[in-house]
Design a protein around this motif. Structure first.
Motif, PDB file in Angstrom:
ATOM      1  N   ARG A   4      -5.583 -12.201 -18.320  1.00 36.19           N
ATOM      2  CA  ARG A   4      -5.778 -11.341 -17.140  1.00 36.19           C
ATOM      3  C   ARG A   4      -6.918 -11.870 -16.268  1.00 36.19           C
ATOM      4  O   ARG A   4      -6.818 -11.896 -15.037  1.00 36.19           O
ATOM      5  CB  ARG A   4      -6.082  -9.920 -17.588  1.00 36.19           C
ATOM      6  CG  ARG A   4      -6.304  -8.943 -16.435  1.00 36.19           C
ATOM      7  CD  ARG A   4      -6.657  -7.578 -16.962  1.00 36.19           C
ATOM      8  NE  ARG A   4      -5.545  -6.985 -17.663  1.00 36.19           N
ATOM      9  CZ  ARG A   4      -4.595  -6.254 -17.070  1.00 36.19           C
ATOM     10  NH1 ARG A   4      -4.644  -6.063 -15.759  1.00 36.19           N
ATOM     11  NH2 ARG A   4      -3.612  -5.753 -17.759  1.00 36.19           N
ATOM     12  N   SER A  13      -6.508 -13.124 -12.473  1.00 41.23           N
ATOM     13  CA  SER A  13      -7.243 -12.375 -11.457  1.00 41.23           C
ATOM     14  C   SER A  13      -8.103 -13.295 -10.605  1.00 41.23           C
ATOM     15  O   SER A  13      -8.316 -13.031  -9.412  1.00 41.23           O
ATOM     16  CB  SER A  13      -8.114 -11.309 -12.124  1.00 41.23           C
ATOM     17  OG  SER A  13      -7.318 -10.368 -12.819  1.00 41.23           O
ATOM     18  N   SER A  30       1.477 -14.067  -9.402  1.00 46.20           N
ATOM     19  CA  SER A  30       1.195 -13.767 -10.808  1.00 46.20           C
ATOM     20  C   SER A  30       2.232 -14.404 -11.728  1.00 46.20           C
ATOM     21  O   SER A  30       1.889 -14.943 -12.791  1.00 46.20           O
ATOM     22  CB  SER A  30       1.143 -12.254 -11.022  1.00 46.20           C
ATOM     23  OG  SER A  30       0.910 -11.931 -12.375  1.00 46.20           O
TER      24      SER A  30
END
Length: 490
Positions: free
Chosen positions: A73, A77, A113
């Motif tokens: 993550r 990010s 993503s």
């Protein structure tokens, strides 16, 4: 007649032809290793998958681990926080506007993503959904498909396994965008960063299990029951049951001729630390593999190490952003080729850190403005991502650049005073005392060279940017003074 040799009774080859490089591919897998079958399926050379005989699904299971999932993550990010967009460059206005409208309708955050799965698994196929809209062929959706559905053949072509054809089928053109990390001819599958996390995570899970057993075994005090030597086994078993119940409920019933002694597990703390150090080491290995730094898992990390780790993380972020940019530019090129011409120039899609680009752009614009450029509000809105209403009415060129109107009555308007006022506004961050010295040098200097030497001698200890601003202001003042003298015949 050209010189050469007869390679057969009917074929003559000139020496010039012999010197030309061969256009044929010489080093191929089929020549070195022989045929790999009808489709030539090339196995994934990933060391973990090859030894375990499993698919990429084993890497997907790793993301269920709290630390691995957190690092994934964090890595995604870092890229998602970047700004992105098109640079028109040499593309025509119709092409640029069309591409902007097409990409504005895509779910860019989701697309970025999903494209970032490529560094984790080595490669990620993105399927493009095309539709005919207003006589145009446009991508309406781009979806990442599971990598384990696909494989490469001995010619490094991507194939997809189907229920009807286990050997795989070749994919149509302009349908799948292949995002890969560090792919080579030898390894077209790319490098999967999660492969470096497999064994540390596996050992951490095993160590955690043993750590729990160790804590359960040595974390509580031992209860030792004492009974007479000739006690019957049934009575001994009853005493053990009482001790077990006492551990759980702190209550036990024992014969009056028996006793219970509590023993602490002294000296076991250092042994328990071994499991903790093992797990912390495994966590650090995962952090280094995915983020390039272990500063978040090491308690004794110094500021210097943390800063170095941050730099490595930025390098990994920029490398991931390049993979995404390559995929977006491929999609943009396909869209232009299908709707315009293959010879059309295509806008370039990229990602950047907003702080860095804005500062560089602002410094460039300041230099151009000092040189005489007059920017419009439309330029500032486009380059600095401003919105309607953020900018007021644009100043006229004379007010923006500090050049007074020489057509005005000299009795009502003093150009030297106007220049001095403008200099005061432009050099506000600099010490106010500089203005008097600059005006003095401008009046006493007979040439630009003399003025420059005096300023350099006076401000040799100033930062280069402030010195350049001071010199530019002085040059403006002496230029205006010269114009005023010419207009008044002095």
């Amino acid at each position: 007649m050209s010189k050469g040799i007869w390679v057969s009774p009917n074929e003559f080859v000139s020496f010039a032809e012999l010197k030309r490089p061969s256009k044929e591919v010489i080093a191929t897998r089929s020549r070195v290793n022989g045929s790999l079958g009808i489709t030539g399926a090339l196995p994934n050379p990933d060391p973990v998958l090859r030894k375990m005989g499993k698919s990429i699904q084993v890497y997907r299971d790793l993301t269920a681990d709290a630390h691995v999932g957190g690092c994934v993550r964090r890595r995604k990010s870092a890229v998602l926080a970047l700004e992105y967009g098109f640079d028109r460059e040499s593309a025509s206005a119709p092409v640029s506007d069309f591409i902007d409208k097409v990409f504005a309708k895509l779910r860019m955050r989701t697309l970025i993503s999903e494209a970032l799965d490529a560094p984790l698994y080595g490669y990620t196929p993105l399927e493009v959904m095309w539709e005919d809209i207003d006589d145009r062929i446009v991508p309406v959706q781009v979806v990442a498909k599971p990598a384990e559905w696909f494989f490469f053949d001995d010619e490094n072509r991507l194939r997809m396994r189907t229920k009807d054809n286990k050997d795989g089928i070749l994919l149509p053109e302009r349908k799948f965008i292949l995002v890969r990390q560090d792919a080579t001819y030898e390894n077209p599958y790319g490098i999967a960063d999660l492969s470096r996390c497999f064994w540390p995570t596996t050992f951490k899970r095993g160590g955690f299990e043993f750590w729990l057993k160790f804590t359960e075994k040595y974390g509580s005090p031992f209860l030792v029951g004492k009974h007479p030597r000739n006690t019957h086994n049934s009575e001994v078993d009853a005493l053990l049951d009482s001790l077990e119940a006492m551990v759980q409920d702190a209550v036990a019933a024992i014969p009056d001729d028996s006793s219970i002694e509590i023993l602490e597990a002294a000296g076991k703390g250092s042994s328990a630390d071994i499991y903790e150090r093992l797990m912390m080491f495994c966590r650090s290995e995962v952090s280094i593999a995915l983020t390039g730094t272990n500063q978040t898992t090491e308690a004794d990390t110094t500021n210097a190490i943390a800063q170095a780790g941050l730099t490595v993380s930025e390098d990994i972020r920029d490398a991931d952003a390049e993979l995404v940019s390559e995929a977006m530019n491929t999609l943009a090129r396909w869209t232009v080729e299908l709707n315009f011409s293959e010879d059309e120039n295509v806008p370039v899609w990229s990602m950047w850190s907003p702080e860095t680009i804005d500062k560089t752009l602002a410094e460039r614009d300041q230099i151009l403005k000092t040189a005489g450029a007059n920017f419009t509000n439309a330029y500032f809105m486009r380059e600095y991502n401003l919105k309607e209403g953020d900018l007021g009415e644009q100043l006229p060129p004379s007010a923006g650049m500090g050049y007074p109107s020489f057509a005005e009555n000299p009795q009502k308007h003093d150009p030297i005073k106007a220049a001095a006022d403008q200099l005061s506004r432009e050099t506000q961050p600099i010490v106010d005392g500089w203005l008097e010295r600059i005006r003095y040098f401008a009046e006493k200097s007979k040439s630009m060279e003399e003025l420059q030497e005096r300023l350099l001698e006076e401000f040799d200890n100033l930062p280069e940017e402030e010195l350049a601003q001071a010199m530019a202001s002085a040059f403006t003042a002496i230029n205006l003074q010269g114009r005023d003298e010419v207009n008044h015949g002095h």
